[in-house]
Design a protein around this motif. Structure first.
Motif, PDB file in Angstrom:
ATOM      1  N   TYR A   1       0.821  -1.331   0.063  1.00  0.00           N
ATOM      2  CA  TYR A   1      -0.160  -0.129  -0.060  1.00  0.00           C
ATOM      3  C   TYR A   1       0.943   1.205   0.016  1.00  0.00           C
ATOM      4  O   TYR A   1       1.795   1.444   0.871  1.00  0.00           O
ATOM      5  CB  TYR A   1      -0.845  -0.185   1.208  1.00  0.00           C
ATOM      6  N   ASP A   2       0.639   1.996  -0.940  1.00  0.00           N
ATOM      7  CA  ASP A   2       1.197   3.474  -1.127  1.00  0.00           C
ATOM      8  C   ASP A   2       0.567   4.376   0.038  1.00  0.00           C
ATOM      9  O   ASP A   2      -0.655   4.513  -0.080  1.00  0.00           O
ATOM     10  CB  ASP A   2       1.370   3.923  -2.457  1.00  0.00           C
ATOM     11  N   VAL A   3       1.272   5.011   0.882  1.00  0.00           N
ATOM     12  CA  VAL A   3       0.771   5.950   1.598  1.00  0.00           C
ATOM     13  C   VAL A   3       0.613   7.434   0.885  1.00  0.00           C
ATOM     14  O   VAL A   3       1.669   7.803   0.269  1.00  0.00           O
ATOM     15  CB  VAL A   3       1.689   6.084   2.993  1.00  0.00           C
ATOM     16  N   THR A   4      -0.780   7.937   0.858  1.00  0.00           N
ATOM     17  CA  THR A   4      -0.936   9.004   0.083  1.00  0.00           C
ATOM     18  C   THR A   4      -1.190  10.073   0.842  1.00  0.00           C
ATOM     19  O   THR A   4      -1.195  11.325   0.348  1.00  0.00           O
ATOM     20  CB  THR A   4      -1.741   8.805  -1.130  1.00  0.00           C
ATOM     21  N   GLY A   5      -1.664  10.078   2.104  1.00  0.00           N
ATOM     22  CA  GLY A   5      -1.771  11.140   3.169  1.00  0.00           C
ATOM     23  C   GLY A   5      -1.517  10.571   4.477  1.00  0.00           C
ATOM     24  O   GLY A   5      -1.831   9.501   4.959  1.00  0.00           O
ATOM     25  N   VAL A   6      -1.322  11.282   5.576  1.00  0.00           N
ATOM     26  CA  VAL A   6      -1.047  11.245   6.777  1.00  0.00           C
ATOM     27  C   VAL A   6      -1.660  12.373   7.817  1.00  0.00           C
ATOM     28  O   VAL A   6      -1.620  13.513   7.322  1.00  0.00           O
ATOM     29  CB  VAL A   6       0.480  11.130   7.236  1.00  0.00           C
ATOM     30  N   ARG A   7      -2.560  11.707   8.589  1.00  0.00           N
ATOM     31  CA  ARG A   7      -3.241  12.580   9.700  1.00  0.00           C
ATOM     32  C   ARG A   7      -3.386  12.043  11.190  1.00  0.00           C
ATOM     33  O   ARG A   7      -3.275  10.847  11.065  1.00  0.00           O
ATOM     34  CB  ARG A   7      -4.571  13.458   9.017  1.00  0.00           C
ATOM     35  N   ARG A   8      -3.101  12.993  12.030  1.00  0.00           N
ATOM     36  CA  ARG A   8      -3.270  12.235  13.362  1.00  0.00           C
ATOM     37  C   ARG A   8      -4.513  12.634  14.092  1.00  0.00           C
ATOM     38  O   ARG A   8      -5.298  13.304  13.832  1.00  0.00           O
ATOM     39  CB  ARG A   8      -2.227  13.010  14.313  1.00  0.00           C
ATOM     40  N   ASP A   9      -4.974  11.246  14.665  1.00  0.00           N
ATOM     41  CA  ASP A   9      -6.415  11.365  15.314  1.00  0.00           C
ATOM     42  C   ASP A   9      -5.977  11.273  16.737  1.00  0.00           C
ATOM     43  O   ASP A   9      -5.791  10.372  17.650  1.00  0.00           O
ATOM     44  CB  ASP A   9      -7.200  10.311  15.029  1.00  0.00           C
ATOM     45  N   PHE A  10      -5.650  12.612  17.533  1.00  0.00           N
ATOM     46  CA  PHE A  10      -5.215  12.507  18.818  1.00  0.00           C
ATOM     47  C   PHE A  10      -6.208  12.130  19.668  1.00  0.00           C
ATOM     48  O   PHE A  10      -5.745  11.582  20.806  1.00  0.00           O
ATOM     49  CB  PHE A  10      -4.940  14.034  19.097  1.00  0.00           C
ATOM     50  N   GLU A  11      -7.487  12.465  19.526  1.00  0.00           N
ATOM     51  CA  GLU A  11      -8.590  11.670  20.349  1.00  0.00           C
ATOM     52  C   GLU A  11      -8.502  10.104  20.544  1.00  0.00           C
ATOM     53  O   GLU A  11      -8.795   9.705  21.551  1.00  0.00           O
ATOM     54  CB  GLU A  11     -10.087  12.129  20.051  1.00  0.00           C
ATOM     55  N   ASN A  12      -8.232   9.573  19.418  1.00  0.00           N
ATOM     56  CA  ASN A  12      -8.246   8.139  19.490  1.00  0.00           C
ATOM     57  C   ASN A  12      -6.817   7.489  19.522  1.00  0.00           C
ATOM     58  O   ASN A  12      -6.724   6.293  19.534  1.00  0.00           O
ATOM     59  CB  ASN A  12      -8.829   7.517  18.456  1.00  0.00           C
ATOM     60  N   TYR A  13      -5.788   8.335  19.748  1.00  0.00           N
ATOM     61  CA  TYR A  13      -4.198   7.882  19.819  1.00  0.00           C
ATOM     62  C   TYR A  13      -4.010   7.046  18.470  1.00  0.00           C
ATOM     63  O   TYR A  13      -3.583   6.062  18.585  1.00  0.00           O
ATOM     64  CB  TYR A  13      -4.018   7.324  21.021  1.00  0.00           C
ATOM     65  N   GLU A  14      -4.298   7.679  17.237  1.00  0.00           N
ATOM     66  CA  GLU A  14      -4.034   6.980  16.215  1.00  0.00           C
ATOM     67  C   GLU A  14      -3.449   7.896  15.058  1.00  0.00           C
ATOM     68  O   GLU A  14      -3.921   8.947  15.139  1.00  0.00           O
ATOM     69  CB  GLU A  14      -5.429   6.297  15.663  1.00  0.00           C
ATOM     70  N   THR A  15      -2.896   7.200  14.186  1.00  0.00           N
ATOM     71  CA  THR A  15      -2.479   7.939  12.888  1.00  0.00           C
ATOM     72  C   THR A  15      -3.394   7.295  11.837  1.00  0.00           C
ATOM     73  O   THR A  15      -3.391   6.006  11.776  1.00  0.00           O
ATOM     74  CB  THR A  15      -1.092   7.799  12.558  1.00  0.00           C
ATOM     75  N   VAL A  16      -3.994   8.341  10.861  1.00  0.00           N
ATOM     76  CA  VAL A  16      -4.990   7.755   9.936  1.00  0.00           C
ATOM     77  C   VAL A  16      -4.183   8.113   8.562  1.00  0.00           C
ATOM     78  O   VAL A  16      -3.601   9.139   8.655  1.00  0.00           O
ATOM     79  CB  VAL A  16      -6.196   8.818   9.953  1.00  0.00           C
ATOM     80  N   LEU A  17      -4.041   6.767   7.895  1.00  0.00           N
ATOM     81  CA  LEU A  17      -3.101   6.898   6.733  1.00  0.00           C
ATOM     82  C   LEU A  17      -4.254   6.652   5.437  1.00  0.00           C
ATOM     83  O   LEU A  17      -4.790   5.768   5.241  1.00  0.00           O
ATOM     84  CB  LEU A  17      -2.092   5.732   6.743  1.00  0.00           C
ATOM     85  N   ASP A  18      -3.960   7.487   4.335  1.00  0.00           N
ATOM     86  CA  ASP A  18      -4.772   7.222   3.210  1.00  0.00           C
ATOM     87  C   ASP A  18      -3.939   6.314   2.352  1.00  0.00           C
ATOM     88  O   ASP A  18      -2.534   6.678   2.234  1.00  0.00           O
ATOM     89  CB  ASP A  18      -4.944   8.555   2.410  1.00  0.00           C
ATOM     90  N   VAL A  19      -4.282   5.409   1.831  1.00  0.00           N
ATOM     91  CA  VAL A  19      -3.361   4.323   1.152  1.00  0.00           C
ATOM     92  C   VAL A  19      -4.238   4.120  -0.166  1.00  0.00           C
ATOM     93  O   VAL A  19      -5.207   4.200  -0.274  1.00  0.00           O
ATOM     94  CB  VAL A  19      -3.364   3.341   1.968  1.00  0.00           C
ATOM     95  N   GLU A  20      -3.245   3.585  -1.105  1.00  0.00           N
ATOM     96  CA  GLU A  20      -3.611   2.861  -2.290  1.00  0.00           C
ATOM     97  C   GLU A  20      -2.887   1.812  -2.826  1.00  0.00           C
ATOM     98  O   GLU A  20      -1.666   1.821  -2.507  1.00  0.00           O
ATOM     99  CB  GLU A  20      -3.314   4.235  -3.264  1.00  0.00           C
ATOM    100  N   SER A  21      -3.506   0.915  -3.255  1.00  0.00           N
ATOM    101  CA  SER A  21      -2.816  -0.205  -3.957  1.00  0.00           C
ATOM    102  C   SER A  21      -3.046  -0.666  -5.333  1.00  0.00           C
ATOM    103  O   SER A  21      -4.363  -0.222  -5.474  1.00  0.00           O
ATOM    104  CB  SER A  21      -3.103  -1.482  -3.009  1.00  0.00           C
ATOM    105  N   VAL A  22      -2.180  -1.018  -6.212  1.00  0.00           N
ATOM    106  CA  VAL A  22      -2.327  -1.236  -7.394  1.00  0.00           C
ATOM    107  C   VAL A  22      -2.182  -2.765  -7.796  1.00  0.00           C
ATOM    108  O   VAL A  22      -1.156  -3.125  -7.184  1.00  0.00           O
ATOM    109  CB  VAL A  22      -1.547  -0.275  -8.262  1.00  0.00           C
ATOM    110  N   ASN A  23      -2.847  -3.258  -8.591  1.00  0.00           N
ATOM    111  CA  ASN A  23      -2.672  -4.645  -8.900  1.00  0.00           C
ATOM    112  C   ASN A  23      -2.694  -4.670 -10.496  1.00  0.00           C
ATOM    113  O   ASN A  23      -4.059  -4.124 -10.959  1.00  0.00           O
ATOM    114  CB  ASN A  23      -4.048  -5.702  -8.174  1.00  0.00           C
ATOM    115  N   THR A  24      -1.554  -5.142 -11.120  1.00  0.00           N
ATOM    116  CA  THR A  24      -1.670  -5.295 -12.445  1.00  0.00           C
ATOM    117  C   THR A  24      -1.772  -6.427 -13.123  1.00  0.00           C
ATOM    118  O   THR A  24      -1.496  -6.747 -14.470  1.00  0.00           O
ATOM    119  CB  THR A  24      -0.271  -4.641 -12.751  1.00  0.00           C
TER     120      THR A  24
END
Length: 118
Positions: A92-115
């Motif tokens: 999975y390519d990470v395309t975006g990163v943001r922090r969710d401080f309330e839930n103690y998580e890092t949220v990652l936007d990801v993309e996978s490519v199947n050829t």
């Protein structure tokens, strides 16, 4: 979920290998190609697919899936890095990163490519 509404450590079911993006100058061409060596670290998280579509790029049919990975804590991951999930053999390519401080998580936007054209 724990009584606080935050996911407990045991509630993360996916174990991802963290691959960091490294750009090494090529002395011949002057290019800075990317490589993705393992950091030796694994991140526990949950994955949910958001959308999927087929694309024709340069005559090759590709299936592109966008999703979201929520990992516990705040690793210093960047939008250039990748995650590898061994169970499915998917990267999975990470395309975006943001922090969710309330839930103690890092949220990652990801993309996978199947050829595969199987």
């Amino acid at each position: 979920m724990t009584g606080t509404g935050k996911p407990g450590a045991g509630e993360y079911r996916w174990r991802f290998e963290w691959l960091v993006c490294v750009r090494t100058p090529d002395g011949v061409t002057g290019d800075n190609p990317k490589s993705y060596p393992s950091t030796g670290n694994y991140l526990w998280g949950n994955y949910s697919a958001q959308s999927s579509n087929e694309q024709d790029k340069y005559g090759a049919i590709r299936t592109v899936t966008q999703g979201e990975v929520r990992v516990r804590g705040f690793p210093n991951i960047s939008a250039e890095d990748r995650l590898y999930y061994f169970n499915f053999g998917e990267t999975y390519d990470v395309t975006g990163v943001r922090r969710d401080f309330e839930n103690y998580e890092t949220v990652l936007d990801v993309e996978s490519v199947n050829t595969s054209n199987g």
